[in-house]
Every structure is written in structure tokens, then in C-alpha cells.
Design an enzyme around this catalytic site. Structure first.
Site, PDB file in Angstrom:
ATOM      1  N   LYS A  38       0.840  -1.202   0.000  1.00 53.05           N
ATOM      2  CA  LYS A  38       0.000   0.000   0.000  1.00 53.05           C
ATOM      3  C   LYS A  38       0.880   1.258   0.000  1.00 53.05           C
ATOM      4  O   LYS A  38       2.077   1.191   0.316  1.00 53.05           O
ATOM      5  CB  LYS A  38      -0.905  -0.006   1.237  1.00 53.05           C
ATOM      6  CG  LYS A  38      -0.163   0.017   2.568  1.00 53.05           C
ATOM      7  CD  LYS A  38      -1.094  -0.299   3.752  1.00 53.05           C
ATOM      8  CE  LYS A  38      -0.328  -0.291   5.063  1.00 53.05           C
ATOM      9  NZ  LYS A  38      -1.128  -0.847   6.172  1.00 53.05           N
ATOM     10  N   TYR A 264      12.486  31.990   4.719  1.00 49.23           N
ATOM     11  CA  TYR A 264      11.209  32.653   4.991  1.00 49.23           C
ATOM     12  C   TYR A 264      11.053  33.003   6.458  1.00 49.23           C
ATOM     13  O   TYR A 264      11.470  32.248   7.332  1.00 49.23           O
ATOM     14  CB  TYR A 264      10.052  31.727   4.598  1.00 49.23           C
ATOM     15  CG  TYR A 264       9.835  31.628   3.105  1.00 49.23           C
ATOM     16  CD1 TYR A 264       9.727  32.759   2.305  1.00 49.23           C
ATOM     17  CD2 TYR A 264       9.706  30.377   2.505  1.00 49.23           C
ATOM     18  CE1 TYR A 264       9.503  32.658   0.942  1.00 49.23           C
ATOM     19  CE2 TYR A 264       9.473  30.261   1.139  1.00 49.23           C
ATOM     20  CZ  TYR A 264       9.372  31.411   0.367  1.00 49.23           C
ATOM     21  OH  TYR A 264       9.150  31.297  -0.965  1.00 49.23           O
ATOM     22  N   MET A 313       8.839  25.083   0.270  1.00 45.09           N
ATOM     23  CA  MET A 313       8.123  24.077  -0.507  1.00 45.09           C
ATOM     24  C   MET A 313       9.086  23.214  -1.321  1.00 45.09           C
ATOM     25  O   MET A 313       8.966  21.994  -1.354  1.00 45.09           O
ATOM     26  CB  MET A 313       7.101  24.730  -1.437  1.00 45.09           C
ATOM     27  CG  MET A 313       6.208  23.706  -2.106  1.00 45.09           C
ATOM     28  SD  MET A 313       5.023  24.416  -3.255  1.00 45.09           S
ATOM     29  CE  MET A 313       4.053  25.444  -2.189  1.00 45.09           C
TER      30      MET A 313
HETATM   31  C1  LIG Z   1      -0.240  -1.837   6.890  1.00 45.31           C
HETATM   32  C2  LIG Z   1      -0.734  -3.134   7.415  1.00 45.31           C
HETATM   33  C3  LIG Z   1       0.151  -4.218   7.596  1.00 45.31           C
HETATM   34  C4  LIG Z   1       1.649  -4.098   7.459  1.00 45.31           C
HETATM   35  O1  LIG Z   1       2.230  -3.717   8.692  1.00 45.31           O
HETATM   36  P1  LIG Z   1       3.811  -3.541   8.869  1.00 45.31           P
HETATM   37  O2  LIG Z   1       3.967  -3.121  10.292  1.00 45.31           O
HETATM   38  O3  LIG Z   1       4.227  -2.481   7.916  1.00 45.31           O
HETATM   39  O4  LIG Z   1       4.435  -4.858   8.565  1.00 45.31           O
HETATM   40  C5  LIG Z   1      -0.398  -5.445   7.949  1.00 45.31           C
HETATM   41  N1  LIG Z   1      -1.735  -5.581   8.142  1.00 45.31           N
HETATM   42  C6  LIG Z   1      -2.599  -4.545   8.024  1.00 45.31           C
HETATM   43  C7  LIG Z   1      -4.048  -4.772   8.281  1.00 45.31           C
HETATM   44  C8  LIG Z   1      -2.128  -3.290   7.672  1.00 45.31           C
HETATM   45  O5  LIG Z   1      -2.984  -2.258   7.579  1.00 45.31           O
END
Ligand SMILES: *Cc1c(COP(=O)(O)O)cnc(C)c1O
Length: 368
Positions: A38, A264, A313
Site C-alpha cells: 500500500k 522565509y 516548498m
Molecule cells: C499496513 C498493514 C500491515 C503491514 O504492517 P507492517 O507493520 O508495515 O508490517 C499489515 N496488516 C494490516 C491490516 C495493515 O494495515
């Protein structure tokens, strides 16, 4: 390693392979491996990382949202993809791309079942998420009867897995809480299998769960951060290698006289002569404002150069008074050492946040 001539995120696929092998070595041979890719594979590059892992023996992938799963399908991923947090509005697309939803509450279960029965589908793969203490997503222990009754109304879905998520798998002060979650999950699983009449896969562990709770590996584990090189403890970090190195270059060097200011809001005012370097990386690239005013640092010719003034930025300025360097020199923001975890801890955050923040504007390069 090629020297950076602009801001790049260099991804070391050999390190990814080593991390994968290290995590695999913690598992029984029959335990399946789900790679969590993800958020652009934690800020690296989901397509490159997933395709590389697909050629190793990864069994499953997971993403948070449906559009992330579609991007993976479009980049050639054919292995199963679990969508951890789908929204009902995109279910048509999910089905079209053969993505597998996590069904985590009654509303989403009922809507999915009604949509899928219209499609005259049989055995569409779904995953049922149970809440055992994180209190984020998931059915309760008492919902098993409702779920199975709904599913048994017709034969449209196949429950490929039931799963849960640990709240504090990296925190050994919370061991009794985690063990309690594991026991609750086992009870739910037994009840569920009995009711539905077959055995879906069971999974519960993220990276720290894999490392700390071998008794909870069940049929599959879900690893994210470990693949990317972080084990959430000094001990585990020794065996993993950060796969991403964020590099940039010195655009310009300034000699700042006593009394002059930098950046800035004139946030830095010089009390003596200092030498600064301006770097082409800023908060739009993922180096947030908390890293400004000396909280963050970069490494130039092996020496630490703290930030000066506010993060802009597209740029930061760093103090190079004691570093012998020139315009065009390479700058390391994080990588194998210092790691993203070290830099993140300077502003009281965690590696996960820093690495997933590196924006899509930053060019990705690959070491194969
Ligand atoms: C993101 C996620 C993982 C991965 O976790 P890590 O600590 O990065 O290994 C596993 N299970 C779920 C449900 C997640 O949302």
C-alpha cells in the site's frame, strides 16, 4: 552507486530481496507470505516492488484502497491482491479487476453480497476482518452468526481468509494484550470454521508480529515495513536493510554574514559567519516543516549538516560551515545510514511516516 545529480529516491532491489528472505526465514515452510505494498510500497514504487516480489515466491499482495489494486493489475500483477480498506462506491471496479475485498462490517458485507449475486458469480474470493482490540476496523466476535448466515444465503463468495490485526506487536510491554488478541482470534476462527463448514486461511501478524509472535503466524503473515528495511527495534534492524536512499545535491552555497537571516520569516538569524547550502528538496517532496530549524539534518561528504531556517516548498538550507564541499556535490537525506528511522526520530515520528511521505515528484531510480 551512481552519484545523484538531482533529488532521487534510489531503491535497492537486492536489499528488498534480502529483507524478504530474512522475513521468510522466520516462517514455517508452509506459511504463506503476503507483501503489503500500500501507499506506493511505503513510498518507494508499488509497481516496481510488487513485480520484483511477484518473481520471488510471494503468495499475496495487499493494498489499502481499490485504486491502488487497479494500478497493480495494470502494471502486470497477477497474484491475488487483498484490498484492506475498500469503500462500497468502488466495488464495481474491484470486481472488474479481480481484487479481493476485506469485508469489515455489516454494511459493507451486505452491499458486497448483493452486488456480487447480481453478477451471477460463484466463489468470489473475500476476506473477513475481525476486531480483536485495535478498535479500528473489523467485525466483533459476536457477529460470526450474522456473517455466515448472510454468506450462506447464496453461493456467491468463498471466504478465502479471516484475519485480525495486532495493536502493539512491536511493544514488548504489551505482550499480555497481544497474547489476549491472539487467543480471541483463535476463538473466533474456531467458531467461524464450525459455522461455515470449511477452513479459510487465518492471518494476524504484521512485521513486528512475525518477529515477536511466532505462535501467531497461522497460515499467512502480512509484512510491510520489514520488506522496506525496518524492524521496529534496534535488534531487528541489524538484520534488515533500508531499501530506499533519498539523495539530493547542493544547488548553491552562500556565505552568511553575522546579523543576516536565512529563509522565509527570517527564522534563522546569524550570530556569526556561516556557510549554507541550498538543496532542491522541500516540504512538497516530503521533508515536512518539523525538520526545519536544526531539527533535521542531511549528510554531505560523511558529515552531518543540520537544517537552517524554515523548510520551504521546494528547498531546504543546511549549515555546511564545517564541511569542505562544493556546488553539485551529492547529499544524503536518509538511506542505510543514517536511516529514515534516525531522521524521523529527531522530530518524534516514525520511519513509516517519513518514507511514505516522499512525494511522487521525486524521481525513483533502481539498483538491481
Ligand atoms: C499496513 C498493514 C500491515 C503491514 O504492517 P507492517 O507493520 O508495515 O508490517 C499489515 N496488516 C494490516 C491490516 C495493515 O494495515
Amino acid at each position: 552507486m551512481p552519484k545523484a545529480q538531482e533529488t532521487v529516491l534510489e531503491i535497492d532491489l537486492k536489499a528488498l530481496q534480502d529483507n524478504f528472505q530474512h522475513l521468510k526465514s522466520k516462517l514455517e515452510p508452509h506459511t504463506k507470505f503476503l507483501a503489503v505494498v500500500k501507499a506506493f510500497a511505503y513510498g518507494s514504487d508499488a509497481s516496481e516492488v510488487a513485480n520484483f516480489l511477484q518473481d520471488l515466491d510471494v503468495d499475496y499482495f495487499a493494498v489499502a484502497y481499490i485504486n491502488e489494486g487497479i494500478a497493480l493489475r495494470n502494471s502486470g500483477i497477477t497474484k491475488p491482491i487483498l484490498v484492506l480498506h475498500p469503500q462500497t462506491t468502488n466495488f464495481e471496479l474491484l470486481i472488474k479487476h479481480n481484487l479481493e475485498p476485506s469485508l469489515y462490517n455489516k454494511k459493507i458485507l451486505v452491499e458486497f453480497l448483493s452486488l456480487i449475486s447480481d453478477k451471477k458469480s460463484t466463489d468470489y474470493p473475500v476476506h473477513i476482518k475481525f476486531n480483536t482490540g485495535l478498535n479500528r476496523l473489523g467485525f466483533g466476535q459476536d457477529d460470526v452468526k450474522f456473517i455466515v448466515d448472510e454468506i450462506n444465503k447464496n453461493n456467491t463468495v468463498n471466504v478465502k481468509s479471516i484475519f485480525s490485526h495486532l495493536a502493539a506487536s512491536e511493544d514488548l510491554n504489551e505482550t499480555s494484550f497481544s497474547l489476549n488478541q491472539i487467543e480471541t482470534f483463535k476463538k473466533i476462527a474456531t467458531h467461524f470454521e464450525h459455522k461455515i463448514g470449511y477452513k479459510p486461511m487465518l492471518h494476524m501478524c504484521n512485521t513486528s508480529g512475525v518477529l515477536n509472535y511466532p505462535e501467531a503466524h497461522f497460515d499467512m503473515v502480512r509484512c510491510g515495513i520489514g520488506l522496506y528495511g525496518f524492524g521496529n527495534s534496534e535488534k531487528e534492524n541489524q538484520f534488515l536493510k533500508p531499501i530506499a536512499t533519498l539523495k539530493t545535491v547542493i544547488s548553491q552555497i552562500h556565505h552568511i554574514e553575522k546579523g543576516a537571516s536565512v529563509g522565509y520569516n527570517r527564522a534563522f538569524k546569524s550570530e556569526k559567519t556561516v556557510k549554507t547550502a541550498t538543496l532542491p528538496i522541500g516540504h512538497a517532496d516530503g521533508i515536512g516543516r518539523p525538520y526545519g530549524n536544526g531539527k533535521g539534518f542531511v549528510t554531505i561528504r560523511g558529515k552531518q549538516a543540520p537544517t537552517i531556517g524554515n523548510v520551504c516548498m521546494d528547498m531546504i538550507m543546511v549549515n555546511i560551515t564545517n564541511i569542505d564541499c562544493e556546488e553539485g556535490d551529492e547529499v544524503i537525506v536518509f538511506g542505510k545510514a543514517p536511516s529514515a528511522e534516525t531522521l524521523a526520530s529527531n522530530v518524534n515520528t516514525i520511519s513509516y511516516e517519513l518514507i511514505t511521505s516522499i512525494s511522487q515528484r521525486v524521481k525513483r531510480t533502481y539498483l538491481k
